[in-house]
Design a protein around this motif. Structure first.
Motif, PDB file in Angstrom:
ATOM      1  N   ILE A  79       0.844  -1.199   0.000  1.00 13.56           N
ATOM      2  CA  ILE A  79       0.000   0.000   0.000  1.00 13.56           C
ATOM      3  C   ILE A  79       0.876   1.245   0.000  1.00 13.56           C
ATOM      4  O   ILE A  79       1.798   1.373   0.809  1.00 13.56           O
ATOM      5  CB  ILE A  79      -0.946   0.016   1.213  1.00 13.56           C
ATOM      6  CG1 ILE A  79      -1.920  -1.159   1.117  1.00 13.56           C
ATOM      7  CG2 ILE A  79      -1.712   1.344   1.284  1.00 13.56           C
ATOM      8  CD1 ILE A  79      -2.786  -1.360   2.344  1.00 13.56           C
ATOM      9  N   ILE A  80       0.577   2.140  -0.916  1.00 10.47           N
ATOM     10  CA  ILE A  80       1.270   3.424  -0.995  1.00 10.47           C
ATOM     11  C   ILE A  80       0.425   4.499  -0.327  1.00 10.47           C
ATOM     12  O   ILE A  80       0.880   5.199   0.574  1.00 10.47           O
ATOM     13  CB  ILE A  80       1.560   3.827  -2.453  1.00 10.47           C
ATOM     14  CG1 ILE A  80       2.489   2.810  -3.112  1.00 10.47           C
ATOM     15  CG2 ILE A  80       2.149   5.227  -2.508  1.00 10.47           C
ATOM     16  CD1 ILE A  80       2.683   3.046  -4.611  1.00 10.47           C
ATOM     17  N   LYS A  81      -0.826   4.606  -0.770  1.00 12.25           N
ATOM     18  CA  LYS A  81      -1.658   5.690  -0.262  1.00 12.25           C
ATOM     19  C   LYS A  81      -3.098   5.484  -0.703  1.00 12.25           C
ATOM     20  O   LYS A  81      -3.359   4.964  -1.779  1.00 12.25           O
ATOM     21  CB  LYS A  81      -1.139   7.024  -0.815  1.00 12.25           C
ATOM     22  CG  LYS A  81      -1.791   8.242  -0.247  1.00 12.25           C
ATOM     23  CD  LYS A  81      -1.059   9.492  -0.705  1.00 12.25           C
ATOM     24  CE  LYS A  81      -1.527  10.665   0.123  1.00 12.25           C
ATOM     25  NZ  LYS A  81      -0.687  11.808  -0.005  1.00 12.25           N
ATOM     26  N   ASP A  82      -4.025   5.948   0.153  1.00  9.75           N
ATOM     27  CA  ASP A  82      -5.430   6.055  -0.208  1.00  9.75           C
ATOM     28  C   ASP A  82      -5.759   7.534  -0.300  1.00  9.75           C
ATOM     29  O   ASP A  82      -5.433   8.304   0.604  1.00  9.75           O
ATOM     30  CB  ASP A  82      -6.335   5.408   0.840  1.00  9.75           C
ATOM     31  CG  ASP A  82      -6.268   3.892   0.812  1.00  9.75           C
ATOM     32  OD1 ASP A  82      -5.956   3.334  -0.257  1.00  9.75           O
ATOM     33  OD2 ASP A  82      -6.535   3.270   1.852  1.00  9.75           O
ATOM     34  N   ILE A  83      -6.388   7.912  -1.380  1.00  6.35           N
ATOM     35  CA  ILE A  83      -6.800   9.299  -1.574  1.00  6.35           C
ATOM     36  C   ILE A  83      -8.312   9.296  -1.709  1.00  6.35           C
ATOM     37  O   ILE A  83      -8.870   8.585  -2.554  1.00  6.35           O
ATOM     38  CB  ILE A  83      -6.143   9.912  -2.828  1.00  6.35           C
ATOM     39  CG1 ILE A  83      -4.625   9.939  -2.646  1.00  6.35           C
ATOM     40  CG2 ILE A  83      -6.699  11.305  -3.100  1.00  6.35           C
ATOM     41  CD1 ILE A  83      -3.863  10.316  -3.891  1.00  6.35           C
ATOM     42  N   LEU A  84      -8.969  10.097  -0.866  1.00  9.76           N
ATOM     43  CA  LEU A  84     -10.420  10.201  -0.883  1.00  9.76           C
ATOM     44  C   LEU A  84     -10.833  11.581  -1.367  1.00  9.76           C
ATOM     45  O   LEU A  84     -10.263  12.592  -0.939  1.00  9.76           O
ATOM     46  CB  LEU A  84     -10.989   9.969   0.515  1.00  9.76           C
ATOM     47  CG  LEU A  84     -10.818   8.563   1.071  1.00  9.76           C
ATOM     48  CD1 LEU A  84     -11.123   8.527   2.559  1.00  9.76           C
ATOM     49  CD2 LEU A  84     -11.723   7.600   0.329  1.00  9.76           C
TER      50      LEU A  84
END
Length: 163
Positions: A79-84
Motif C-alpha cells: 500500500i502506498i496511499k489512499d486518496i479520498l
C-alpha cells in the motif's frame, strides 16, 4: 512539473470496484471498456508529495456513496496511499453527462449527422469539464495528463451507476 518518466510515471494496473454496480447498457459497457483499455495502453500518472515512484496499481471505488477512493499500491501490492475525494462536486456533472450521453446514443439511431455533431460537442464539453474538475481536486495529490484524466472521469461516471 518536470517531464514524465515513462519508466515510473504510469498506472500498470487499474481495477474498478464494481461490487454494487447495477446492470449497464451496452453503450456504457463500451465506454467503460474503452476507458480501461486506453488507460492500460497509455497513461501518465504521478503521485505527488511523497517521493514514492511508480509504476502504480490503482483500485478505483466509491465508498459510502459519498467519496471517490483512489487506492494506490506498488507492483508488489504494498500500500502506498489512499486518496479520498468527496463525490458531491461531481454529482451534477455526472448526472448531466449521463443525460447527454443518452441523448447522443438515441440521436445516433435517428438524427442527421449535423444534429448528432451538436449533441456530441455538448457531450465532449461536459466530459472535459468533469476531467478538469477531477484535475483541480487532485492537483496537490496526483498529476495526470489530459487523456488519462478524461478517461478517469469516464470510469468515475461508470462507477456512479450503482444499485
Amino acid at each position: 512539473m518536470s517531464e514524465w518518466d515513462s519508466k515510473i510515471d504510469f498506472i500498470s494496473e487499474i481495477i474498478l470496484d464494481e461490487e454494487t454496480v447495477i446492470r449497464r447498457s451496452p453503450e456504457v459497457e463500451h465506454e467503460r471498456a474503452v476507458a480501461l483499455y486506453d488507460i492500460k495502453s497509455r497513461n501518465r500518472f504521478r503521485l505527488l508529495g511523497n517521493n514514492i515512484e511508480g509504476p502504480y496499481k490503482l483500485r478505483l471505488s466509491i465508498a459510502d456513496n459519498k467519496r471517490l477512493m483512489f487506492h494506490l499500491t506498488d507492483n508488489d501490492d504494498n500500500i502506498i496511499k489512499d486518496i479520498l475525494l468527496a463525490m458531491s462536486p461531481f454529482r451534477r456533472l455526472i448526472r448531466d453527462y449521463f443525460q447527454i450521453c443518452e441523448s447522443y446514443f438515441d440521436a445516433i439511431k435517428k438524427l442527421s449527422p449535423a444534429q448528432i455533431e451538436t449533441i456530441d460537442m455538448a457531450r465532449r464539453g461536459l466530459h472535459n469539464e468533469g476531467a478538469e474538475l477531477l484535475k483541480e481536486r487532485l492537483e496537490d495529490k496526483i498529476s495526470m495528463d489530459k487523456a488519462t484524466t478524461r478517461r478517469m472521469f469516464t470510469l468515475i461516471c461508470v462507477l456512479h451507476i450503482r444499485g
